[in-house]
Design an enzyme around this catalytic site. Sequence first.
Site, PDB file in Angstrom:
ATOM      1  N   PRO A  13      17.392 -42.274 -14.124  1.00  0.00           N
ATOM      2  CA  PRO A  13      16.798 -41.854 -15.379  1.00  0.00           C
ATOM      3  C   PRO A  13      15.914 -40.602 -15.277  1.00  0.00           C
ATOM      4  O   PRO A  13      15.202 -40.417 -14.292  1.00  0.00           O
ATOM      5  CB  PRO A  13      15.953 -43.063 -15.801  1.00  0.00           C
ATOM      6  N   ASN A  14      16.027 -39.803 -16.316  1.00  0.00           N
ATOM      7  CA  ASN A  14      15.220 -38.582 -16.510  1.00  0.00           C
ATOM      8  C   ASN A  14      15.645 -37.417 -15.627  1.00  0.00           C
ATOM      9  O   ASN A  14      15.129 -36.313 -15.774  1.00  0.00           O
ATOM     10  CB  ASN A  14      13.707 -38.867 -16.329  1.00  0.00           C
ATOM     11  N   ARG A  21      11.873 -30.553 -16.926  1.00  0.00           N
ATOM     12  CA  ARG A  21      10.977 -31.670 -16.630  1.00  0.00           C
ATOM     13  C   ARG A  21      10.022 -31.311 -15.492  1.00  0.00           C
ATOM     14  O   ARG A  21      10.447 -31.159 -14.341  1.00  0.00           O
ATOM     15  CB  ARG A  21      11.817 -32.875 -16.204  1.00  0.00           C
ATOM     16  N   TYR A  26       9.501 -30.791  -9.850  1.00  0.00           N
ATOM     17  CA  TYR A  26      10.932 -31.007  -9.606  1.00  0.00           C
ATOM     18  C   TYR A  26      11.756 -29.726  -9.522  1.00  0.00           C
ATOM     19  O   TYR A  26      12.955 -29.777  -9.256  1.00  0.00           O
ATOM     20  CB  TYR A  26      11.499 -31.922 -10.703  1.00  0.00           C
ATOM     21  N   ASN A  77      19.815 -40.811  -6.013  1.00  0.00           N
ATOM     22  CA  ASN A  77      18.446 -40.592  -6.479  1.00  0.00           C
ATOM     23  C   ASN A  77      18.249 -41.539  -7.655  1.00  0.00           C
ATOM     24  O   ASN A  77      18.670 -41.248  -8.782  1.00  0.00           O
ATOM     25  CB  ASN A  77      18.201 -39.138  -6.893  1.00  0.00           C
ATOM     26  N   ALA A  80      12.824 -43.314 -10.992  1.00  0.00           N
ATOM     27  CA  ALA A  80      11.719 -44.288 -11.035  1.00  0.00           C
ATOM     28  C   ALA A  80      12.145 -45.680 -10.562  1.00  0.00           C
ATOM     29  O   ALA A  80      11.308 -46.459 -10.079  1.00  0.00           O
ATOM     30  CB  ALA A  80      11.150 -44.358 -12.450  1.00  0.00           C
ATOM     31  N   HIS A  83      11.145 -47.258  -7.136  1.00  0.00           N
ATOM     32  CA  HIS A  83       9.868 -47.914  -6.856  1.00  0.00           C
ATOM     33  C   HIS A  83       9.767 -49.315  -7.462  1.00  0.00           C
ATOM     34  O   HIS A  83       8.817 -50.032  -7.184  1.00  0.00           O
ATOM     35  CB  HIS A  83       8.718 -47.057  -7.412  1.00  0.00           C
ATOM     36  N   ASP A  90      19.304 -54.508  -4.207  1.00  0.00           N
ATOM     37  CA  ASP A  90      20.287 -55.550  -3.879  1.00  0.00           C
ATOM     38  C   ASP A  90      21.708 -55.010  -3.952  1.00  0.00           C
ATOM     39  O   ASP A  90      22.566 -55.377  -3.139  1.00  0.00           O
ATOM     40  CB  ASP A  90      20.149 -56.741  -4.837  1.00  0.00           C
ATOM     41  N   GLU A 101      19.380 -42.107   0.344  1.00  0.00           N
ATOM     42  CA  GLU A 101      18.385 -41.985  -0.734  1.00  0.00           C
ATOM     43  C   GLU A 101      17.851 -40.549  -0.743  1.00  0.00           C
ATOM     44  O   GLU A 101      17.525 -40.002   0.314  1.00  0.00           O
ATOM     45  CB  GLU A 101      17.252 -42.982  -0.438  1.00  0.00           C
ATOM     46  N   HIS A 103      15.167 -37.784  -2.905  1.00  0.00           N
ATOM     47  CA  HIS A 103      14.197 -37.444  -3.945  1.00  0.00           C
ATOM     48  C   HIS A 103      13.882 -35.964  -3.843  1.00  0.00           C
ATOM     49  O   HIS A 103      13.703 -35.445  -2.732  1.00  0.00           O
ATOM     50  CB  HIS A 103      12.895 -38.247  -3.774  1.00  0.00           C
ATOM     51  N   ARG A 110       2.664 -38.360  -3.199  1.00  0.00           N
ATOM     52  CA  ARG A 110       2.358 -38.450  -4.627  1.00  0.00           C
ATOM     53  C   ARG A 110       1.530 -39.707  -4.918  1.00  0.00           C
ATOM     54  O   ARG A 110       0.920 -40.268  -4.024  1.00  0.00           O
ATOM     55  CB  ARG A 110       3.666 -38.397  -5.427  1.00  0.00           C
TER      56      ARG A 110
END
Length: 146
Positions: A13-14, A21, A26, A77, A80, A83, A90, A101, A103, A110
Amino acid sequence: MSREGYIAVVNGPNLNMLGRRQPGIYGTATLDDIVASLRAGFPQLDIRHECRQGEGELVELIQRFGTDPACCGIVLNAAAYTHTSLAVADAVAAVDVPVVEVHLSNIYAREAIRRTSLLSPVCAGCICGFGAAGYALAVRALLQMK
Ligand code: DQA
């Protein structure tokens, strides 16, 4: 990693808002820019990209790509959900395909809530803090895996 199949890049998301953004965090590249430069950097690879807003949608994509014999690896990625989502963690744990992964920002530099990743323990590795270049680094990581 077999180079016969494709690599899936999954964004959460986002991340569709990249470019506008919080560019100080970013960067100014859009998601289209990132995917285009990834494809340009690895012209020999079939790179498939999906971006979804929902947790369940990410779970479904990880299940779909992760059980597809033609998929050699996933660059994830989860934004949110990194976290917060045991469900995404899972799903990663449930598939045999390696998941890297990614980011853009250094999540460990952060806010406290971003310094915990539920995904890192179940991913092959994590690349964070290198901006858009992190996606290419993740593909390189997948390529050097056996
Ligand atoms: C992010 C970091 C996350 O904490 C955040 O929620 C995002 C983007 C990154 O790429 O730096 O949406 O995953």
